[in-house]
Design an enzyme around this catalytic site. Structure first.
Site, PDB file in Angstrom:
ATOM      1  N   CYS A   2       0.827  -1.205   0.000  1.00  0.00           N
ATOM      2  CA  CYS A   2       0.000   0.000   0.000  1.00  0.00           C
ATOM      3  C   CYS A   2       0.865   1.260   0.000  1.00  0.00           C
ATOM      4  CB  CYS A   2      -0.873   0.036   1.246  1.00  0.00           C
ATOM      5  SG  CYS A   2      -1.921  -1.405   1.397  1.00  0.00           S
ATOM      6  N   ARG A  27       5.152   0.424  -6.251  1.00  0.00           N
ATOM      7  CA  ARG A  27       4.953  -0.475  -5.104  1.00  0.00           C
ATOM      8  C   ARG A  27       3.885  -1.533  -5.406  1.00  0.00           C
ATOM      9  NH1 ARG A  27       6.443   2.517  -0.140  1.00  0.00           N
ATOM     10  NH2 ARG A  27       4.830   1.479   1.051  1.00  0.00           N
ATOM     11  N   TRP A  75      -2.886  -2.570  -1.815  1.00  0.00           N
ATOM     12  CA  TRP A  75      -2.424  -3.884  -2.285  1.00  0.00           C
ATOM     13  C   TRP A  75      -3.127  -4.855  -1.346  1.00  0.00           C
ATOM     14  CZ3 TRP A  75       1.004  -5.754  -6.026  1.00  0.00           C
ATOM     15  CH2 TRP A  75       1.581  -7.010  -5.812  1.00  0.00           C
ATOM     16  N   ASN A 100      -1.526   1.819   6.011  1.00  0.00           N
ATOM     17  CA  ASN A 100      -0.563   0.905   5.399  1.00  0.00           C
ATOM     18  C   ASN A 100      -0.090  -0.021   6.512  1.00  0.00           C
ATOM     19  OD1 ASN A 100       1.490  -0.306   4.024  1.00  0.00           O
ATOM     20  ND2 ASN A 100       2.744   1.520   3.773  1.00  0.00           N
ATOM     21  N   GLY A 101      -0.040  -1.322   6.273  1.00  0.00           N
ATOM     22  CA  GLY A 101       0.424  -2.250   7.314  1.00  0.00           C
ATOM     23  C   GLY A 101      -0.661  -3.259   7.653  1.00  0.00           C
ATOM     24  N   GLU A 481      19.683 -22.294  -5.323  1.00  0.00           N
ATOM     25  CA  GLU A 481      19.259 -20.910  -5.509  1.00  0.00           C
ATOM     26  C   GLU A 481      20.453 -19.953  -5.449  1.00  0.00           C
ATOM     27  OE1 GLU A 481      17.031 -19.391  -6.719  1.00  0.00           O
ATOM     28  OE2 GLU A 481      17.094 -17.365  -5.926  1.00  0.00           O
ATOM     29  N   LYS A 485      21.541 -17.481  -8.497  1.00  0.00           N
ATOM     30  CA  LYS A 485      21.606 -16.033  -8.279  1.00  0.00           C
ATOM     31  C   LYS A 485      22.953 -15.498  -8.725  1.00  0.00           C
ATOM     32  CE  LYS A 485      18.641 -15.087  -7.765  1.00  0.00           C
ATOM     33  NZ  LYS A 485      17.251 -15.312  -7.794  1.00  0.00           N
ATOM     34  N   GLU A 488      23.476 -15.791 -12.713  1.00  0.00           N
ATOM     35  CA  GLU A 488      22.653 -14.971 -13.599  1.00  0.00           C
ATOM     36  C   GLU A 488      23.042 -13.497 -13.585  1.00  0.00           C
ATOM     37  OE1 GLU A 488      18.683 -14.798 -10.752  1.00  0.00           O
ATOM     38  OE2 GLU A 488      18.449 -14.348 -12.864  1.00  0.00           O
ATOM     39  N   HIS A 504      31.649 -38.439  -6.622  1.00  0.00           N
ATOM     40  CA  HIS A 504      31.248 -39.324  -7.718  1.00  0.00           C
ATOM     41  C   HIS A 504      31.543 -38.698  -9.076  1.00  0.00           C
ATOM     42  CE1 HIS A 504      29.566 -42.097  -4.858  1.00  0.00           C
ATOM     43  NE2 HIS A 504      29.026 -41.065  -4.245  1.00  0.00           N
ATOM     44  N   LYS A 603      12.278 -10.204 -17.053  1.00  0.00           N
ATOM     45  CA  LYS A 603      11.658 -10.425 -15.746  1.00  0.00           C
ATOM     46  C   LYS A 603      10.526 -11.434 -15.839  1.00  0.00           C
ATOM     47  CE  LYS A 603      11.037  -9.761 -11.387  1.00  0.00           C
ATOM     48  NZ  LYS A 603      11.980 -10.511 -10.531  1.00  0.00           N
TER      49      LYS A 603
HETATM   50  C1  F6R Z   1      15.875 -15.854 -11.232  1.00  0.00           C
HETATM   51  C2  F6R Z   1      14.472 -15.661 -11.581  1.00  0.00           C
HETATM   52  C3  F6R Z   1      13.845 -16.655 -12.478  1.00  0.00           C
HETATM   53  C4  F6R Z   1      12.352 -16.816 -12.182  1.00  0.00           C
HETATM   54  C5  F6R Z   1      11.685 -17.708 -13.222  1.00  0.00           C
HETATM   55  C6  F6R Z   1      10.235 -17.943 -12.910  1.00  0.00           C
HETATM   56  O1  F6R Z   1      16.317 -14.879 -10.349  1.00  0.00           O
HETATM   57  O2  F6R Z   1      13.860 -14.707 -11.187  1.00  0.00           O
HETATM   58  O3  F6R Z   1      14.497 -17.884 -12.429  1.00  0.00           O
HETATM   59  O4  F6R Z   1      12.206 -17.359 -10.905  1.00  0.00           O
HETATM   60  O5  F6R Z   1      11.802 -17.120 -14.481  1.00  0.00           O
HETATM   61  O6  F6R Z   1       9.520 -16.754 -12.927  1.00  0.00           O
HETATM   62  P1  F6R Z   1       8.118 -16.647 -12.221  1.00  0.00           P
HETATM   63  O7  F6R Z   1       8.341 -16.798 -10.758  1.00  0.00           O
HETATM   64  O8  F6R Z   1       7.627 -15.266 -12.570  1.00  0.00           O
HETATM   65  O9  F6R Z   1       7.262 -17.735 -12.768  1.00  0.00           O
END
Ligand code: F6R
Length: 608
Positions: A2, A27, A75, A100-101, A481, A485, A488, A504, A603
């Protein structure tokens, strides 16, 4: 999340409020509204959807005309996105406010107010505060606010109009942020600097339980007893874009720092009487009891959150879980039976492979549960059951806070399922849920504790060409993960390996100085992991260990040790994820990469 704004001054208040709210659009929100003093009366306009929808409604029905008022983008957490649930909320004849909250004890307060004859029109926790404040108000705003704050529990920032204090605005906060901006002859409130930076760069930071009073003569502050407070005026030297990053150099770093709030906002509405409560998402004890097989299907980071979910659900609820990469699942003829549960995890809710996998699962008679961050997205709309994560919009391509809230939901689900299956007692479930509820505080501490050390250690990774992440059990899920991270955004080749699997084959890759990041937070597996660490160390690896603050790990085993607070072993991934994110962030940054927009990536991946 929010957004709150407020204005008192000579300009057209509605115009300033809508304009300021637009600056908070980043946001995320699903409805918006404003309340303005017009001819001595408070006029409210609110609408579901975007600010353009609100503007269109006001254009049709009349834009509130005046010089003092409050505005809000919502939100949704308590209650669906709708005009009725959107803010501002009236508490009766006397009070109108934006919030908000989260009000944690809103159910008890609502019951009390109903017993006092109060009638509610919305499903929100906000209306409870508005009604309570209205109920407590006898002509003295400070006394009424103080009394109300002594009754509510939770985190909140409030912008308040009292009907009999025309042209005045009050604001107060506890935990949720709020600033008070000032400029020549006018003043503002806002949940974030970007909202007002166009009008002024001078502002006060409202502290916990401080009350701000804005009127045409200026701004004053007091505590809950009414004692005046003198505050330091701050000056923001940001432009609009920098302001949206909240002073952080990149969205990724900002989003890492937003994780405590994101987790709190996601789990608090899903805990009732100390137990996980997912009834709003149609997930009941009965519906979970009959499930004998679960598939978790997702891509990338979201799939890694599913890996954590697998360990948690299998260990606690004793239900078998298969984790699948969505692009594999949809073409491998999965052996789904009617009644199986297929969980789809997605930040964007639009990932093409995840959406297709969900449609396939549905067509085969499975029940589908979506865990999604983006409201109203395709996956959210089409799933049989839905749990929204409340991370707010994630702008950096590399996912951090969305992953964190996905894991938080995995725990809630795992605990609930374990209880439904009779694998844990109600007391044990309550204890575990309590630990989960305390994670935001530990996350804050973790971020503060490890930020500098990760920044320093990242310098050691800059020249690396290859890197390994190793771990066992939940630490292996987390290593996957951490490795993604790093690769990428830093473009350094990296793999995650189950620590016991190294010998192995993969151990032949170890050469002098090759960085190996060992995640060792699972105490029950610590000795085994340490043995594996020694194996790579003996072959020349430069070892960085991530472990809890009590783990017995000697300097002979590790070149660098990053320690995070120690909590329940099964919940350690939530804390240990932070240094992995920060190591990736600082490595990418120091290599001069575009941290928020790494090459070749988008994204939201809406194509196969
Ligand atoms: C890595 C990353 C991607 C997403 C993947 C799935 O940092 O963000 O590996 O996790 O593309 O995306 P969503 O979660 O939007 O389905």
């Amino acid at each position: 999340m929010c957004g709150i704004v407020g204005y008192v001054g000579p300009k057209d208040c509605s115009e300033v409020l809508v304009d300021a709210l637009r600056k908070l659009e980043y946001r995320g929100y699903d409805s918006a509204g404003i309340a303005v003093f017009e001819d001595g009366k408070i006029k409210v306009a609110k609408e579901k959807g975007r600010l353009d929808d609100l503007q269109a409604k006001m254009n049709a029905e009349g834009v509130p005309a005046g010089n003092a008022g409050i505005g809000h983008t919502r939100w949704a957490t308590h209650g669906i996105p709708s005009a009725v649930n959107s803010h501002p909320h009236k508490g009766g004849e006397k009070v109108t406010l934006v919030h908000n909250g989260i009000i944690e004890n809103y159910k008890e307060l609502k019951e009390y107010l109903i017993s006092q004859g109060r009638v509610f029109v919305s499903e929100t926790d906000t209306e409870v505060v508005a009604q309570l404040l209205d109920f407590n108000y006898e002509g003295d705003p400070i006394k009424a606010i103080a009394k109300t704050l002594s009754q509510v529990e939770g985190s909140f920032a409030l912008g308040i109009l009292f009907a009999d204090r025309v042209g005045e605005l009050f604001a107060v906060r506890r935990e949720s942020p709020l600033i008070v901006g000032v400029s020549e002859g006018e003043s503002f409130i806002a949940s974030d600097v970007p909202a007002i930076i166009k009008y002024t760069n001078q502002y006060y930071l409202l502290e916990h339980d401080e009350i701000a009073h804005l009127d045409f003569s200026g701004v004053s502050f007091c505590d809950l007893e009414g004692n005046a407070i003198v505050k330091e005026l701050k000056v923001a030297d940001w432009n609009q874009e920098a302001a949206e990053k909240g002073g952080y150099e990149h969205f990724m770093l900002k989003e890492i720092h937003e994780q405590p709030t994101a987790v709190k906002t996601t789990i608090t509405p899903r805990i009732s009487d100390g137990l996980p409560c997912l009834e709003e998402c149609s997930i009941t004890v009965d519906s979970l009891r009959d499930i004998n097989q679960i598939y978790i299907v997702a891509c990338g980071t979201a799939m890694h959150a599913g890996m954590v979910g697998k360990y948690v659900i299998e260990k606690m609820a004793k239900v078998p879980v298969i984790v699948d990469i969505a692009s594999e699942f949809r073409y491998r003829d999965p052996l789904i039976k009617e009644g199986d549960l297929v969980i789809i995890i997605s930040q964007s809710g639009e990932t093409a492979d995840s959406l297709a996998a969900m449609r396939l699962a549905k067509s085969m008679g499975a029940k589908t549960l979506a865990i999604v961050n983006a409201k109203g997205s395709s996956i959210a709309r089409e799933a049989d059951m839905l749990i929204y994560t409340h991370a707010g919009p994630e702008i950096a391509v590399a996912s951090t806070k969305a992953y964190m809230v996905q894991i938080a939901v995995m725990y809630l689900l795992g605990f609930k399922m374990a209880l439904s299956k009779g694998q844990i007692t109600e007391d044990e479930c309550r204890r575990l849920t309590g630990v989960l509820a305390s994670v935001p505080v530990y996350l804050e501490k973790t971020i503060a504790d490890v930020d500098d050390v990760c920044n320093d250690i990242a310098t050691q990774l800059l020249e690396a060409e290859n890197l390994l992440y190793i771990g066992r059990g939940l630490d292996y899920a987390l290593s996957m993960e951490g490795s993604l991270k790093l690769k990428e955004i830093s473009y350094i080749h990296s793999e995650a390996y189950a620590a016991g699997e190294l010998k192995h084959g993969t151990i032949s890759l170890i050469t002098d100085g090759m960085p190996v990041i060992a995640v060792a937070t699972q105490n029950s597996l610590l000795d085994k992991t340490v043995s594996n660490i020694k194996e790579v160390k003996a072959r020349g690896a430069m070892v960085i260990v991530v472990c809890d603050e009590e783990a017995q790990i000697g300097a002979d085993v590790a070149d660098y040790i990053i320690r995070v607070p120690k909590i329940e072993e099964s919940l350690m991934p939530m804390l240990a994820a932070v240094p992995l994110q920060l190591l990736a962030y600082y490595t990418s940054y120091k290599r001069g990469n575009d941290v928020d927009k790494p090459r070749n990536l988008a994204k939201s991946v809406t194509v196969e």
